[in-house]
Scaffold this motif. Structure first.
Motif, mmCIF file in Angstrom:
data_model
loop_
_atom_site.group_PDB
_atom_site.id
_atom_site.type_symbol
_atom_site.label_atom_id
_atom_site.label_comp_id
_atom_site.label_asym_id
_atom_site.label_seq_id
_atom_site.Cartn_x
_atom_site.Cartn_y
_atom_site.Cartn_z
ATOM 1 N N VAL A 130 1.045 -1.108 -0.081
ATOM 2 C CA VAL A 130 -0.053 -0.068 -0.154
ATOM 3 C C VAL A 130 0.964 1.093 -0.007
ATOM 4 O O VAL A 130 1.828 1.328 0.745
ATOM 5 C CB VAL A 130 -0.926 -0.098 1.248
ATOM 6 N N LYS A 146 -2.367 3.884 -11.829
ATOM 7 C CA LYS A 146 -3.225 3.575 -12.651
ATOM 8 C C LYS A 146 -2.792 3.601 -14.020
ATOM 9 O O LYS A 146 -3.238 2.823 -14.755
ATOM 10 C CB LYS A 146 -4.610 3.821 -12.217
ATOM 11 N N HIS A 150 0.821 0.457 -14.211
ATOM 12 C CA HIS A 150 0.086 -0.617 -14.145
ATOM 13 C C HIS A 150 0.375 -2.019 -14.813
ATOM 14 O O HIS A 150 0.255 -3.028 -14.645
ATOM 15 C CB HIS A 150 -1.597 -0.554 -14.133
ATOM 16 N N ASN A 157 -0.151 -5.270 -8.190
ATOM 17 C CA ASN A 157 -1.128 -5.435 -6.954
ATOM 18 C C ASN A 157 -1.037 -4.389 -6.090
ATOM 19 O O ASN A 157 -1.513 -4.261 -4.970
ATOM 20 C CB ASN A 157 -0.801 -6.645 -6.342
ATOM 21 N N LYS A 159 -1.697 -1.303 -3.970
ATOM 22 C CA LYS A 159 -2.876 -0.301 -3.673
ATOM 23 C C LYS A 159 -2.432 1.273 -3.279
ATOM 24 O O LYS A 159 -1.566 1.370 -2.635
ATOM 25 C CB LYS A 159 -3.836 -1.193 -2.571
ATOM 26 N N SER A 160 -3.633 2.188 -3.377
ATOM 27 C CA SER A 160 -3.220 3.321 -2.811
ATOM 28 C C SER A 160 -4.109 3.861 -1.988
ATOM 29 O O SER A 160 -5.328 3.655 -2.273
ATOM 30 C CB SER A 160 -2.971 4.321 -3.939
ATOM 31 N N ASP A 211 -7.639 3.459 -3.740
ATOM 32 C CA ASP A 211 -8.550 2.474 -3.581
ATOM 33 C C ASP A 211 -9.205 2.858 -2.356
ATOM 34 O O ASP A 211 -10.543 2.040 -1.833
ATOM 35 C CB ASP A 211 -7.541 1.318 -3.115
ATOM 36 N N LEU A 478 -7.473 -3.853 2.357
ATOM 37 C CA LEU A 478 -6.962 -3.672 1.063
ATOM 38 C C LEU A 478 -6.033 -4.822 0.629
ATOM 39 O O LEU A 478 -5.912 -5.091 -0.635
ATOM 40 C CB LEU A 478 -6.075 -2.490 0.894
#
Length: 480
Positions: A130, A146, A150, A157, A159-160, A211, A478
């Motif tokens: 994350v 993104k 990506h 994988n 996440k933010s 996310d 997440l």
């Protein structure tokens, strides 16, 4: 081991302009180290003091494409308080006497920083689960993640999370310039993505693409879905309500501890405050040339002197409040009219008002320790740290019920013997005055009740460990 990267534009002790730096510097060390590897990445500003620069060691450098330019990215590292910090170096962007300057320069500076953060990760060999982004300066990280990154297996994988510390500051600039700076295609500049009211908006981009979205108190998370507090993004906040949580800020209980604080003349704790706290008041009255009287009700104000903090209410009522048996100690800088207002009242009521129009960390601790009450009548307040510090020092907060102030200060109830402070609901100068008078009445006429208020205030727990547990739950949700 779950890996978390904090990305922010400032962090204590390296660089600080406001409360954001306290959060970024204090929170990472409070996570459970057996489960979470939390690291921080910051810009390496030229204005960071040499004392801290000397603790950084060079790791590597590379060149990165930012739209049509190729830019140098240096990476340094340092360890502080058991947390690993990385610094992104580029003298073109991070020169100057302050971290922030003209908005048009900051727009390019933080586009560079956001892309450099992601580009650096494979090179330093840290692959976070994350990336936790703070405020508009890092708003492009979720977008770039993104958009450009990506396709790459390394980032697939990741996440933010976007944390909003103050929705008022959004990082907006014209679309053509931002497209040129970032190299992002036109596809990203529509009203459901980065565009807002004709401009490109970094914070909006972060909120749309992250996310999860958090802000710094439960009440503020609700307030920003309304037009009054939503800063023209209330529709977006409603749309993202299912991903939005409020987690209240904390303070560093090691730094803000009246029992060990090296900045204050007399140490005290919840057991000894009745005898010892008063010595701090005497010392401050003497230092500032105020009338030396133990019994005087002393109110502290430590703040940026801006509209947001409710100073128009104080301006309206200051003459009236100075007729009361009270002393004011003000510390801070900000808008010229408020600086001059306090200077004027300090001249007019010299044994009652002390205007200290500067900021100094040690002096702030002395004010928290010396005063009986702390006044914070904010128009809006995402979380606020000053009321948490005043509770910690047994200095009773008098606040308006908004945002984090509502979540952290329990109003005094004389019938149930509960509460940790005094509060009023409407943004109204007379309501503020009545609340100050009510607090004074308890202080002067019901001393035992006042001391119990102090007991409860000092027993409240707003240390970072409490908030860290909430963030851990969010990360776990997440990562799974």
């Amino acid at each position: 081991m779950k890996k978390i990267l904090f990305a922010a534009s400032e962090g204590v002790p390296f660089i600080k302009t406001g409360g954001l730096a306290d959060v970024v510097g204090s929170l990472p060390k409070c996570f459970n180290k057996d489960e979470y590897d939390v690291r921080v990445i910051l810009p390496k500003y030229i204005c960071i003091s040499d004392e801290w620069k000397e603790k950084m060691s060079y790791m590597t450098h590379f060149y990165m494409d930012l739209a049509w330019r190729s830019q140098y990215v240096g990476i340094l590292e340092a360890e502080y308080d058991g947390v690993k910090y990385y610094f992104i170096d580029n003298e073109f962007y991070f020169a100057g006497p302050r971290p922030y300057g003209n908005i048009y320069e900051d727009i390019e500076k933080f586009a560079f920083f956001s892309k450099a953060v992601l580009s650096a990760l494979p090179i330093i060999g840290f692959q976070p689960d994350v990336i936790h982004c703070h405020d508009w300066q890092t708003g492009l990280i979720p977008v770039f993640l993104k958009a450009d990154f990506h396709e790459n297996e390394f980032f697939r994988n990741m996440k933010s999370i976007m944390t909003i510390h103050n929705l008022k500051f959004q990082g907006a600039w014209d679309i053509r310039t931002v497209r040129d700076i970032t190299g992002l295609p036109a596809y990203y500049f529509t009203s459901d993505k980065l565009e807002a009211y004709g401009d490109a908006n970094y914070l909006k981009g972060g909120i749309v693409y992250a996310d999860a979205v958090t802000t710094v108190s439960n009440t503020y998370a609700e307030e920003i879905k309304t037009p009054f507090y939503g800063e023209r993004l209330e529709g977006l906040m409603q749309a993202r309500a299912n991903a939005l949580t409020g987690i209240v800020n904390g303070i560093d209980y090691d730094v803000f501890n009246p029992a060990t604080d090296p900045a204050i003349p007399a140490k005290y704790d919840a057991r000894t405050f009745r005898k010892e706290k008063i010595k701090n008041k005497r010392a401050l009255q003497k230092k500032l040339g105020l009338e030396q009287d133990d019994k005087k009700f002393m109110i502290g104000i430590i703040s940026r002197l801006t509209d947001q903090k409710g100073f128009d209410l104080i301006a309206y009522m200051m003459d009236e409040m100075c007729q009361l048996d009270v002393q004011f100690v003000v510390l801070g800088t900000g808008e010229e009219r408020y600086e001059n207002m306090f200077r004027h009242f300090a001249w007019k009521y010299k044994d009652k008002v002390s205007a200290n129009i500067y900021y100094n960390e040690d002096m702030s601790h002395q004010v928290y320790a010396a005063c009986d009450a702390f006044l914070m009548p904010s128009l809006f307040e995402p979380c606020g740290l000053s009321q948490l510090m005043s509770l910690r020092y047994g200095t009773i907060p008098i606040v308006r019920e908004t945002g984090g102030l509502k979540d952290t200060v329990e109003p005094y109830n004389e019938y149930e013997n509960t509460g940790t402070g005094f509060s009023f609901a409407n943004y109204n100068a007379h309501e503020m005055l009545r609340t100050v008078q009510y607090a004074m009445d308890v202080f002067y006429n019901r001393k035992r009740e006042w001391n119990k208020l102090v007991d409860r205030a000092m027993a409240a727990d707003f240390s970072w460990t409490v908030s860290a547990k909430e963030y851990e739950k969010l990360y776990d949700g997440l990562i799974l």
